[in-house]
Design a protein around this motif. Sequence first.
Motif, PDB file in Angstrom:
ATOM      1  N   THR A 254      47.181  48.328 -44.592  1.00  0.00           N
ATOM      2  CA  THR A 254      45.784  48.414 -45.031  1.00  0.00           C
ATOM      3  C   THR A 254      45.025  47.170 -44.560  1.00  0.00           C
ATOM      4  OG1 THR A 254      46.346  47.380 -47.157  1.00  0.00           O
ATOM      5  CG2 THR A 254      46.386  49.793 -47.056  1.00  0.00           C
ATOM      6  N   PRO A 255      43.691  47.179 -44.633  1.00  0.00           N
ATOM      7  CA  PRO A 255      42.930  45.994 -44.238  1.00  0.00           C
ATOM      8  C   PRO A 255      43.464  44.725 -44.904  1.00  0.00           C
ATOM      9  CG  PRO A 255      41.433  47.799 -44.640  1.00  0.00           C
ATOM     10  CD  PRO A 255      42.802  48.287 -45.028  1.00  0.00           C
ATOM     11  N   ALA A 256      43.526  43.647 -44.143  1.00  0.00           N
ATOM     12  CA  ALA A 256      44.178  42.423 -44.597  1.00  0.00           C
ATOM     13  C   ALA A 256      43.555  41.856 -45.858  1.00  0.00           C
ATOM     14  CB  ALA A 256      44.140  41.374 -43.484  1.00  0.00           C
ATOM     15  N   GLY A 257      42.300  42.216 -46.126  1.00  0.00           N
ATOM     16  CA  GLY A 257      41.647  41.736 -47.339  1.00  0.00           C
ATOM     17  C   GLY A 257      42.368  42.169 -48.597  1.00  0.00           C
ATOM     18  N   LEU A 258      42.983  43.367 -48.556  1.00  0.00           N
ATOM     19  CA  LEU A 258      43.702  43.848 -49.733  1.00  0.00           C
ATOM     20  C   LEU A 258      44.964  43.032 -49.976  1.00  0.00           C
ATOM     21  CD1 LEU A 258      43.707  46.038 -51.937  1.00  0.00           C
ATOM     22  CD2 LEU A 258      45.163  47.413 -50.444  1.00  0.00           C
ATOM     23  N   GLY A 259      45.735  42.757 -48.904  1.00  0.00           N
ATOM     24  CA  GLY A 259      46.918  41.918 -49.049  1.00  0.00           C
ATOM     25  C   GLY A 259      46.555  40.508 -49.471  1.00  0.00           C
ATOM     26  N   PHE A 260      45.410  40.003 -48.964  1.00  0.00           N
ATOM     27  CA  PHE A 260      44.948  38.672 -49.353  1.00  0.00           C
ATOM     28  C   PHE A 260      44.619  38.647 -50.846  1.00  0.00           C
ATOM     29  CE2 PHE A 260      41.515  35.417 -49.591  1.00  0.00           C
ATOM     30  CZ  PHE A 260      42.288  34.320 -49.229  1.00  0.00           C
ATOM     31  N   TYR A 261      43.937  39.687 -51.327  1.00  0.00           N
ATOM     32  CA  TYR A 261      43.636  39.813 -52.765  1.00  0.00           C
ATOM     33  C   TYR A 261      44.924  39.835 -53.578  1.00  0.00           C
ATOM     34  CZ  TYR A 261      42.729  42.351 -57.118  1.00  0.00           C
ATOM     35  OH  TYR A 261      42.706  42.748 -58.430  1.00  0.00           O
ATOM     36  N   TRP A 262      45.913  40.589 -53.119  1.00  0.00           N
ATOM     37  CA  TRP A 262      47.181  40.725 -53.836  1.00  0.00           C
ATOM     38  C   TRP A 262      47.914  39.384 -53.873  1.00  0.00           C
ATOM     39  CZ3 TRP A 262      49.620  46.140 -53.151  1.00  0.00           C
ATOM     40  CH2 TRP A 262      50.412  46.448 -54.257  1.00  0.00           C
ATOM     41  N   THR A 263      47.907  38.665 -52.753  1.00  0.00           N
ATOM     42  CA  THR A 263      48.578  37.366 -52.692  1.00  0.00           C
ATOM     43  C   THR A 263      47.928  36.362 -53.640  1.00  0.00           C
ATOM     44  OG1 THR A 263      49.250  37.711 -50.385  1.00  0.00           O
ATOM     45  CG2 THR A 263      49.201  35.450 -51.181  1.00  0.00           C
ATOM     46  N   VAL A 264      46.608  36.289 -53.596  1.00  0.00           N
ATOM     47  CA  VAL A 264      45.884  35.378 -54.489  1.00  0.00           C
ATOM     48  C   VAL A 264      46.135  35.761 -55.946  1.00  0.00           C
ATOM     49  CG1 VAL A 264      43.598  34.551 -55.193  1.00  0.00           C
ATOM     50  CG2 VAL A 264      44.119  34.877 -52.770  1.00  0.00           C
ATOM     51  N   GLY A 265      46.155  37.064 -56.219  1.00  0.00           N
ATOM     52  CA  GLY A 265      46.427  37.525 -57.575  1.00  0.00           C
ATOM     53  C   GLY A 265      47.810  37.125 -58.059  1.00  0.00           C
ATOM     54  N   ASN A 266      48.802  37.200 -57.179  1.00  0.00           N
ATOM     55  CA  ASN A 266      50.157  36.787 -57.555  1.00  0.00           C
ATOM     56  C   ASN A 266      50.212  35.298 -57.881  1.00  0.00           C
ATOM     57  OD1 ASN A 266      51.166  39.364 -57.174  1.00  0.00           O
ATOM     58  ND2 ASN A 266      51.877  38.982 -55.101  1.00  0.00           N
ATOM     59  N   ILE A 267      49.547  34.488 -57.065  1.00  0.00           N
ATOM     60  CA  ILE A 267      49.533  33.039 -57.296  1.00  0.00           C
ATOM     61  C   ILE A 267      48.847  32.718 -58.627  1.00  0.00           C
ATOM     62  CG2 ILE A 267      48.634  30.835 -56.452  1.00  0.00           C
ATOM     63  CD1 ILE A 267      48.950  31.964 -53.605  1.00  0.00           C
TER      64      ILE A 267
END
Length: 286
Positions: A254-267
């Motif tokens: 999916t668009p990298a923005g979604l993975g970026f959101y998920w990564t920031v959310g995990n942190i």
Amino acid sequence: MGFLAQPFGVVMKFLFENLAFGNYGLAIILFTLFVRILLFPLTLKQQKSMAMTQALQPELDALRRNCGDDRDMLMQEQQKLYAKYNVNPMSGCLPMLIQFPILLVVYNIIREPLTYIAEFSSEVITGLKELAGLAGNVSELQINSFFLHGGNITGEISARLAELGVQSSEFVNMTFLKFFDLGVAPWQCISEKNWSYAPLLLIPLLTLLTQYMMQWITSPTRKKDKKNDDPSARSMNMMMKFMPLMTFFIAFTTPAGLGFYWTVGNILSMGQTVLINKVFIKKKEG
């Protein structure tokens, strides 16, 4: 998810224009922080429930030994124990279940920047698609990218944009730190053999890593009870092992923005867990 994406899209647009100053990656970080604050009461309840369940573990182990192979009796005694201490073992799943619809909302917002950030009408978006000469089922990301990075906008196209009431500055720059185009899916680096997208491959890897780290920090009961014979606990453990792989696949395709959101959310979740354990959960001995 349009009915949910609309209000969250308003928040994202406000953050993008006013607090992130047009920096798309920073807007996602601020949006993720907003979501975590919104879900904090549920997260606090989840962590308290997990802490109480961990404290009850010796009594749960005793029940398993006393009930032997009688599963019905074990379930009844467990329910009595949970009722005695006012513990709901399923409350820990609620924040996780709520985050999935929000994830779909974020996906819609990232996939449709012209609708939720630029706030173009469907008629304008259709006009932009025709003006760009893009055929077939074209996404808003492709339309946005054409006018933002196309470099082939002639005077005639500029005049047509003016007729549509669109200025070139209204298109959404989704680039973060100059190397990460958050509107492009990491898999496109391989499928299109476009190595300028190579930095995007870091995002699904970070999503996978932070997901494992988050589970390790937020689920101390699993680490201390690996030989648990409770079927529900085994099912939960299996789901937790599968979850990081699923997040990697989603972040990769999916668009990298979604993975970026998920990564920031995990942190943020890891930091939130440490805060809750130290400030809100009072451990009692004996």
